[in-house]
Design an enzyme around this catalytic site. Sequence first.
Site, short mmCIF file in Angstrom:
data_model
loop_
_atom_site.label_atom_id
_atom_site.label_comp_id
_atom_site.label_asym_id
_atom_site.label_seq_id
_atom_site.Cartn_x
_atom_site.Cartn_y
_atom_site.Cartn_z
N ARG A 1 0.50 0.32 3.74
CA ARG A 1 -0.29 1.55 3.65
C ARG A 1 -1.76 1.20 3.44
O ARG A 1 -2.10 0.23 2.78
CB ARG A 1 0.19 2.41 2.48
CG ARG A 1 1.47 3.19 2.77
CD ARG A 1 1.85 4.09 1.61
NE ARG A 1 2.17 3.30 0.43
CZ ARG A 1 1.39 3.13 -0.60
NH1 ARG A 1 0.19 3.70 -0.65
NH2 ARG A 1 1.77 2.41 -1.63
N TYR B 1 2.38 1.41 11.08
CA TYR B 1 3.25 0.88 10.02
C TYR B 1 3.68 1.92 8.99
O TYR B 1 2.85 2.64 8.43
CB TYR B 1 2.53 -0.26 9.28
CG TYR B 1 3.51 -1.20 8.58
CD1 TYR B 1 4.06 -2.29 9.26
CD2 TYR B 1 3.93 -0.98 7.27
CE1 TYR B 1 4.97 -3.14 8.65
CE2 TYR B 1 4.84 -1.82 6.65
CZ TYR B 1 5.36 -2.90 7.34
OH TYR B 1 6.26 -3.73 6.73
N LYS C 1 5.55 9.76 3.34
CA LYS C 1 4.51 9.96 2.31
C LYS C 1 3.61 11.14 2.64
O LYS C 1 3.23 11.91 1.77
CB LYS C 1 3.67 8.70 2.15
CG LYS C 1 4.49 7.45 1.87
CD LYS C 1 5.29 7.57 0.61
CE LYS C 1 6.03 6.27 0.35
NZ LYS C 1 6.68 6.24 -0.95
N HIS D 1 7.69 10.86 -6.18
CA HIS D 1 7.96 9.49 -5.70
C HIS D 1 9.05 8.88 -6.58
O HIS D 1 8.76 8.07 -7.47
CB HIS D 1 6.66 8.69 -5.79
CG HIS D 1 6.68 7.36 -5.10
ND1 HIS D 1 5.82 6.34 -5.43
CD2 HIS D 1 7.45 6.89 -4.09
CE1 HIS D 1 6.05 5.29 -4.65
NE2 HIS D 1 7.04 5.60 -3.83
N SER E 1 5.13 1.79 -5.95
CA SER E 1 5.64 1.11 -4.77
C SER E 1 6.01 -0.34 -5.09
O SER E 1 5.25 -1.05 -5.76
CB SER E 1 4.58 1.14 -3.67
OG SER E 1 4.23 2.47 -3.39
N CYS F 1 8.28 -1.52 -7.03
CA CYS F 1 8.54 -1.77 -8.46
C CYS F 1 9.98 -1.49 -8.85
O CYS F 1 10.29 -1.31 -10.02
CB CYS F 1 7.59 -0.95 -9.32
SG CYS F 1 5.90 -1.59 -9.28
N ASP G 1 13.43 6.87 -2.72
CA ASP G 1 11.96 6.89 -2.68
C ASP G 1 11.33 8.24 -3.00
O ASP G 1 10.27 8.29 -3.59
CB ASP G 1 11.49 6.42 -1.29
CG ASP G 1 10.02 6.01 -1.27
OD1 ASP G 1 9.60 5.27 -2.17
OD2 ASP G 1 9.29 6.42 -0.35
N ARG H 1 9.95 -4.97 5.61
CA ARG H 1 10.85 -3.87 5.24
C ARG H 1 12.04 -3.77 6.18
O ARG H 1 12.01 -4.26 7.31
CB ARG H 1 10.07 -2.55 5.27
CG ARG H 1 8.87 -2.55 4.29
CD ARG H 1 8.83 -1.36 3.45
NE ARG H 1 7.85 -1.47 2.37
CZ ARG H 1 7.93 -0.78 1.25
NH1 ARG H 1 8.94 0.06 1.03
NH2 ARG H 1 7.02 -0.92 0.31
P1 GTP Z 1 8.65 1.41 -2.37
O1 GTP Z 1 9.69 1.43 -1.31
O2 GTP Z 1 7.44 0.60 -2.01
O3 GTP Z 1 8.26 2.75 -2.89
O4 GTP Z 1 9.18 0.60 -3.62
P2 GTP Z 1 10.53 0.47 -4.47
O5 GTP Z 1 10.18 0.89 -5.85
O6 GTP Z 1 11.70 1.09 -3.83
O7 GTP Z 1 10.65 -1.10 -4.43
P3 GTP Z 1 11.90 -2.04 -4.55
O8 GTP Z 1 13.04 -1.48 -5.31
O9 GTP Z 1 12.25 -2.48 -3.19
O10 GTP Z 1 11.20 -3.19 -5.39
C1 GTP Z 1 11.34 -4.44 -5.01
C2 GTP Z 1 10.77 -5.44 -5.96
O11 GTP Z 1 11.05 -5.16 -7.33
C3 GTP Z 1 11.42 -6.76 -5.64
O12 GTP Z 1 10.48 -7.76 -5.77
C4 GTP Z 1 12.50 -6.84 -6.71
O13 GTP Z 1 12.93 -8.14 -6.92
C5 GTP Z 1 11.80 -6.23 -7.90
N1 GTP Z 1 12.73 -5.69 -8.91
C6 GTP Z 1 13.53 -4.61 -8.77
N2 GTP Z 1 14.27 -4.40 -9.89
C7 GTP Z 1 13.91 -5.37 -10.76
C8 GTP Z 1 14.31 -5.69 -12.09
O14 GTP Z 1 15.13 -5.03 -12.70
N3 GTP Z 1 13.71 -6.77 -12.66
C9 GTP Z 1 12.78 -7.51 -12.01
N4 GTP Z 1 12.24 -8.56 -12.65
N5 GTP Z 1 12.39 -7.25 -10.75
C10 GTP Z 1 12.93 -6.20 -10.13
C1 SPV Z 2 5.59 2.88 -0.64
O1 SPV Z 2 4.60 2.17 -0.39
O2 SPV Z 2 5.71 3.50 -1.73
C2 SPV Z 2 6.69 2.98 0.32
C3 SPV Z 2 6.51 2.34 1.63
O3 SPV Z 2 7.69 3.58 0.02
S1 SPV Z 2 5.61 3.33 2.77
O4 SPV Z 2 6.54 4.27 3.37
O5 SPV Z 2 5.05 2.42 3.78
O6 SPV Z 2 4.57 4.03 2.07
MN MN Z 3 7.57 4.53 -1.98
#
Ligand code: GTP
Ligand code: SPV
Ligand code: MN
Length: 634
Positions: free
Chosen positions: A103, A246, A255, A275, A297, A299, A322, A418
């Site tokens: 983004r 992207y 979003k 979110h 994002s 996290c 999401d 992704r």
């Molecule tokens: P967006 O799709 O960008 O909105 O993000 P999301 O919040 O869905 O991200 P996602 O769950 O894919 O987060 C991925 C990152 O967080 C990876 O690097 C994971 O390893 C890390 N992660 C997720 N849960 C944990 C946890 O409980 N502990 C730790 N240390 N890392 C975590």
């Molecule tokens: C985020 O960045 O929070 C996402 C990925 O979920 S995107 O759809 O590219 O914004």
């Molecule tokens: Mn997101």
Amino acid sequence: MRSALDLQDRTTPGAEASHQKPLPTPHRKPGHTLPRGLGAARDFVAEVADLTEPDAVVWCDGSEVERDRLNEELCAAGTFVRLDPQLRPSSFLARSDPKDVARVEAATFICAEDEADAGPTNNWRDPAQMRAELAHVFAGSMRGRTMYVVPFSMGPVGGPTAKVGIEITDSPYVVVSMRIMTRMGEAALAQVEAGDEWVPAVHSVGMPLVGDDGSERADVPWPCNETKYISHFPQDREIWSYGSGYGGNALLGKKCYALRIASALARDEGWLAEHMLLIRLTHADGRRFHVAAAFPSACGKTNLAMLRSALPEWTVTTLGDDIVWLRPGEDGRLWAINPEAGFFGVAPGTGVRTNPTAVETLTHDVIFTNVARTDDGDVWWEGLTPEPPDHLVDWLGEDWTPQVAAETGRPAAHPNSRFTVSAAQCPIIDPDWDDGAGVPLDLILFGGRRATNVPLVTAARDWEHGVFFGASISSERTAAAEGTIGDMRRDPFAMLPFCGYNMADYFGHWLAVGAQLGARAPQIAAVNWFRKGADGSFLWPGFAENARVLDWLLRLVEGEVTGKQTPLGLAPADGELHLHGLDLSAEDLAELERVDPAAWHAEADSIEEYFVQFGDRLPEALRDQLAALRERLG
Ligand code: GTP
Ligand code: SPV
Ligand code: MN
């Protein structure tokens, strides 16, 4: 023949702006903020085609035949590489332009008449000025390409809280992605035909194949433009996106619509667009709870959305990873739906240990973007397996070996690579995920990546206290958006990049929704899986073990535990957190829960500094919460 540079020069508004075509806007009936019906859609499509000058216009029906045809075309164009049909059936790898990988928050605009309505956390643009700029860049922007008309529904089609949109795009990659991420095609178009309101969303990658003088240029696998506009007109509920192919920049249901435009709709109509992930926890005794969680994002939303509980008494089923739309119900509870139909999840860090459910979801019919390719035609990314393969083609299309990586530090997959996959494929998808009525929330979590200060879990005393938690979320920046990774920033409600109006008004809206809900409002809590010890490693094992935190919070909701007061809120009292079977030292547990008053006074100062920018628009209740926090800290 004109060079690519000449074509790009078109993106600089020039003196000829006076005789250019205006940016079209759909016809709305008097008194309506949104267009309705197929006639208005047909007219709008014709006007956009008149401005952008595509070779052809295709209305998408969402069928498998259409999808298969587009996938073939994407393979022929070099955008897609088909993965090995045995190892990864019906799946593709796309490599984006290396400058179009996330983004672009700096090019994301909220165009409101009054700058104050966008607020200090958004990039504001005057709507008329922006329309003129967009008219200039969109003029002829689809020359030599096909323009696709993509009707889609956010939420189960025809459901009580579903909303329709029409994305017009010159990217077939966007079409096949939208087919996964939303309910796309005939059924959504039937809603438009039946007279539903629809949100107009126009997207161009910004690389016409024919110049103003008729000169032609060859296409590239990932067309885009260095000039980007991700622009929103919340008052007119319109989206215009230019220059990127992207993710959230281009899949406009996500979003742009379901968060930025929907948040403005929600403010006006008394609901919330958030979110957040959404899950159901079912206890062995049959009790069911629904939890939503807002984390910034990358996290951990997808991880928690697919949680495999370390505690055997809890079974988790996935509803969303999401976005949620929340509505106060007549019963006084807050009801949640996931408006999406797929996951656009972060690949790196997704592996058998961290997220086995995602690994099982990704066995077929997946679009991978910017991951690495194995020699046998499959995919790989950091964290998929403990050991990397001996040789890969990395996300840039170059040879990659563990030795090269050790020397250069170059990852095989882009950190924001992704997967795009249908939610229905998730082995633990909740049986009610497609039910438009939604589920009643019991608990809302707020969290971010904080190496210091923020404890593992703190329950709010009441809704206002919980809104303060949401408003003061902070997190280290991730690769999900352009910017410096690791920098700490405030990301209120994980909505900093996604709130379509003034963030302070949004805080006020959260307070108003809570006041309306009253006693049946969900419990709110703050969590942090990312606190680090002196050696720099995570103190909390995370992933499946996060179920222990949910377990404590749900027992708190049920009145089975009382917790203990800390200056921040309610924390688990001694022995309340179920830690059996976990190898966590008493020192690490103490550090995970520690509240350092001096550090928290500094934290309060930083929250105040952040709040100052909102001036008088900041709700009094949040000032009071900050004062109360300082008082409790002593
Ligand atoms: P967006 O799709 O960008 O909105 O993000 P999301 O919040 O869905 O991200 P996602 O769950 O894919 O987060 C991925 C990152 O967080 C990876 O690097 C994971 O390893 C890390 N992660 C997720 N849960 C944990 C946890 O409980 N502990 C730790 N240390 N890392 C975590
Ligand atoms: C985020 O960045 O929070 C996402 C990925 O979920 S995107 O759809 O590219 O914004
Ligand atoms: Mn997101």
